[in-house]
Design a protein around this motif. Structure first.
Motif, PDB file in Angstrom:
ATOM      1  N   ALA A 185     -42.719   4.686  20.558  1.00  0.00           N
ATOM      2  CA  ALA A 185     -41.636   5.104  19.652  1.00  0.00           C
ATOM      3  C   ALA A 185     -41.986   6.381  18.910  1.00  0.00           C
ATOM      4  O   ALA A 185     -41.094   7.159  18.547  1.00  0.00           O
ATOM      5  N   TYR A 203     -40.790   8.840  21.590  1.00  0.00           N
ATOM      6  CA  TYR A 203     -39.415   8.822  22.099  1.00  0.00           C
ATOM      7  C   TYR A 203     -38.373   8.511  21.021  1.00  0.00           C
ATOM      8  O   TYR A 203     -37.180   8.627  21.285  1.00  0.00           O
ATOM      9  N   PRO A 252     -36.919   6.154  17.321  1.00  0.00           N
ATOM     10  CA  PRO A 252     -36.746   4.792  16.825  1.00  0.00           C
ATOM     11  C   PRO A 252     -35.799   3.926  17.652  1.00  0.00           C
ATOM     12  O   PRO A 252     -35.792   2.712  17.519  1.00  0.00           O
ATOM     13  N   MET A 255     -35.178   3.313  21.568  1.00  0.00           N
ATOM     14  CA  MET A 255     -35.855   3.644  22.819  1.00  0.00           C
ATOM     15  C   MET A 255     -35.382   2.694  23.916  1.00  0.00           C
ATOM     16  O   MET A 255     -35.216   1.493  23.683  1.00  0.00           O
ATOM     17  N   SER A 281     -37.226   0.562  16.240  1.00  0.00           N
ATOM     18  CA  SER A 281     -38.545   0.668  15.609  1.00  0.00           C
ATOM     19  C   SER A 281     -38.515   1.276  14.218  1.00  0.00           C
ATOM     20  O   SER A 281     -39.558   1.672  13.696  1.00  0.00           O
ATOM     21  N   ASN A 322     -38.890  -4.139  16.594  1.00  0.00           N
ATOM     22  CA  ASN A 322     -40.335  -4.075  16.355  1.00  0.00           C
ATOM     23  C   ASN A 322     -40.601  -4.230  14.862  1.00  0.00           C
ATOM     24  O   ASN A 322     -40.713  -3.251  14.118  1.00  0.00           O
ATOM     25  N   HIS A 369     -43.715   1.706   8.938  1.00  0.00           N
ATOM     26  CA  HIS A 369     -43.031   2.979   9.181  1.00  0.00           C
ATOM     27  C   HIS A 369     -43.335   3.961   8.044  1.00  0.00           C
ATOM     28  O   HIS A 369     -43.089   3.674   6.878  1.00  0.00           O
TER      29      HIS A 369
END
Length: 508
Positions: A59, A62, A64, A66, A79, A391, A398
């Motif tokens: 993530a 690519y 949040p 995906m 994510s 996730n 985060h």
């Protein structure tokens, strides 16, 4: 060249405008970004043995939202708090079902339980029954004496280990305690520390469930080779053993219910007073048996994991442990044990539990959601028959949501801007129980169990590492849950007045 450049820019602008105004047919929208997918394996080689950390790593590259394949399954991964909010609030109805898999078929009576059922009348009836007789406020109060007695028995075990100079092995102690709470509430039976063939068999079945449901099933990700997956056969064996035991247990309940007339358990209550569903239907026998299995797994392993991580973090940060004990002493004193009614007056204990749920969620990846129909999100198309994984582990770490996310700091929930955040599904920065209509039905019960049993252990004992141990291994174990790779073992010493421990459980 200039004309080509102008045309390209105009075309990009036009496509963007059509997407924003939802005028472009969904089939022309792009998929969310994601890694390369190998034939049959999909992106599994990039994910590794710990899917939550592997997906979090992807993530970062690519984004949040995906899209990838896990085996041959289409999967979209959220994510970040914003992505989780979009899927679990805006698109909640679209992703409210569950995909079919080994666990749902072999253990959960083909999805007739509450965890793996689709969003349908059977699921709604299960939620209604558990709220009425087990997880609602009145039901929680009804079972408070059971939790208090098992906490006393836990303290008895810890006192004996203290006298013998032996360490407390946290997961062993907690699994025993919490499984006994669930056993007494559901079927009037302690499943640990009881002599007898029936109790031993029940105990072995619970342990198999805990291990089996935490394992990855390659047959779910690559259905074509499901017949080669050893976990499929293991789950089939566990199911038949479980089904036989639960059938005998329910038969016994039907013949001995008069003996429990004054103190009926959960099964007695739902058999005697089961509400009807939307179409007048009642729960099937398979749904009741699946529900019992759900309660043991969800009520035992998840809470014990969070408590163990919290205790490990406090042993690494003695100042946090001291502050928690000082708070408990100021509210409770040292002449009695902590009671559930004390918890609202222990904000630092609550903050420790929130921080443990943030950094070490017992379910790091959500149980998969499933969308049967195609949909779109933020200009991307999501095909039908797609799994959704949230996730939770990555969201709790985060960097845009949390300052110093790798640091264990309960203070962030006491004085900081995150102080008002609660882990109950409304604040998407902290969703250890999920969110939306498929949020964990036992979120209040699970939070209470973590707060009560962790608070009791912190208040009742001084804690230290065994002689010769200078560091705590904080590695995470593999699997779908988030256990410590090395179980926590610690020495304890009583810190309350001796009278406080006397009569802690019914046995004394």
């Amino acid at each position: 060249m200039d004309l080509y450049l102008i045309s390209s820019v105009f075309l990009c602008f036009l496509i963007h405008l059509l997407i924003r105004r939802r005028l472009l047919p969904r089939r022309f929208l792009p998929l969310p970004p994601g890694p390369f997918n190998f034939p049959i394996l999909g992106a599994l080689p990039f994910i590794g043995p710990m899917p939550y950390s592997g997906l979090a790593r992807l993530a970062h590259r690519y984004g949040p939202i995906m899209f990838l394949k896990m085996g041959t399954r289409r999967v979209v991964v959220a994510s970040s708090p914003a992505a989780a909010r979009t899927f679990l609030k805006t698109l909640d109805a679209a992703f409210s079902d569950r995909p079919s898999g080994v666990l749902s078929k072999e253990v959960a009576y083909n999805g007739r339980d509450m965890v793996f059922s689709d969003y349908n009348p059977n699921w709604k009836l299960l939620r209604k029954v558990t709220s009425l007789h087990l997880l609602g406020p009145k039901a929680m109060a009804r079972w408070a004496a059971v939790r208090q007695d098992e906490a006393g028995r836990m303290l008895d075990s810890m006192l004996k280990l203290s006298v013998a100079g032996k360490p407390v092995t946290m997961p062993d102690l907690l699994v025993c305690t919490l499984a006994n709470v669930i056993g007494r509430i559901t079927v009037s039976q302690r499943v640990f520390d009881e002599e007898g063939k029936e109790s031993k068999a029940f105990k072995e079945m619970i342990m198999e469930l805990l291990v089996g449901e935490g394992a990855s099933n390659i047959g779910d990700l690559v259905p074509a080779i499901r017949w080669l997956d050893p976990m499929t056969k293991k789950m089939w064996r566990i199911h038949h053993k479980l089904d036989r035991m639960l059938t005998e247990l329910l038969t016994e309940h039907a013949t001995t219910s008069l003996e429990r007339r004054q103190s009926p358990d959960f099964i007695d209550l739902i058999l005697a007073d089961q509400p009807e569903g939307e179409d007048g239907e009642k729960l099937s026998l398979d749904s009741i048996k699946g529900l019992i299995a759900d309660l043991f797994v969800a009520g035992t392993d998840t809470s014990s994991i969070v408590i163990e991580w919290a205790m490990a973090e406090m042993l690494r940060n003695p100042a946090i442990l001291r502050r928690a004990q000082e708070e408990a002493d100021s509210v409770i004193g040292r002449n009695r044990l902590l009671e559930e009614s004390d918890i609202p007056n222990l904000p630092y204990l609550q903050a420790i539990c929130k921080e443990a749920l943030r950094k070490h969620p017992s379910t790091p990846l959500s149980i998969p959601h499933f969308s049967k129909e195609p949909c779109e999100i933020e200009g991307y198309r999501i095909p039908g028959e797609t799994w959704l994984l949230v996730n939770i582990w990555a969201i709790g770490r985060h960097p845009d949501a949390w300052e110093n996310p790798l640091e264990f700091s309960p203070e962030r929930f006491v004085d900081g801007k995150m102080a008002k955040i609660e882990p109950l599904g409304n604040d998407f920065e902290l969703i250890p129980f999920g969110a939306g209509r498929r949020i964990c039905a036992g979120k209040h019960a699970g939070l209470l169990m973590v707060q009560y049993f962790l608070g009791t252990m912190v208040h009742s004992f001084e804690w230290s590492l065994p002689e010769g141990v200078t560091e705590i291994d904080m590695e995470e174990g593999p699997g779908l849950a988030l256990p410590k790779a090395v179980p926590l073992a610690a020495m304890v010493r009583p810190r309350l007045a001796p009278a406080a421990y006397a009569g802690a459980s019914e046995d004394k």
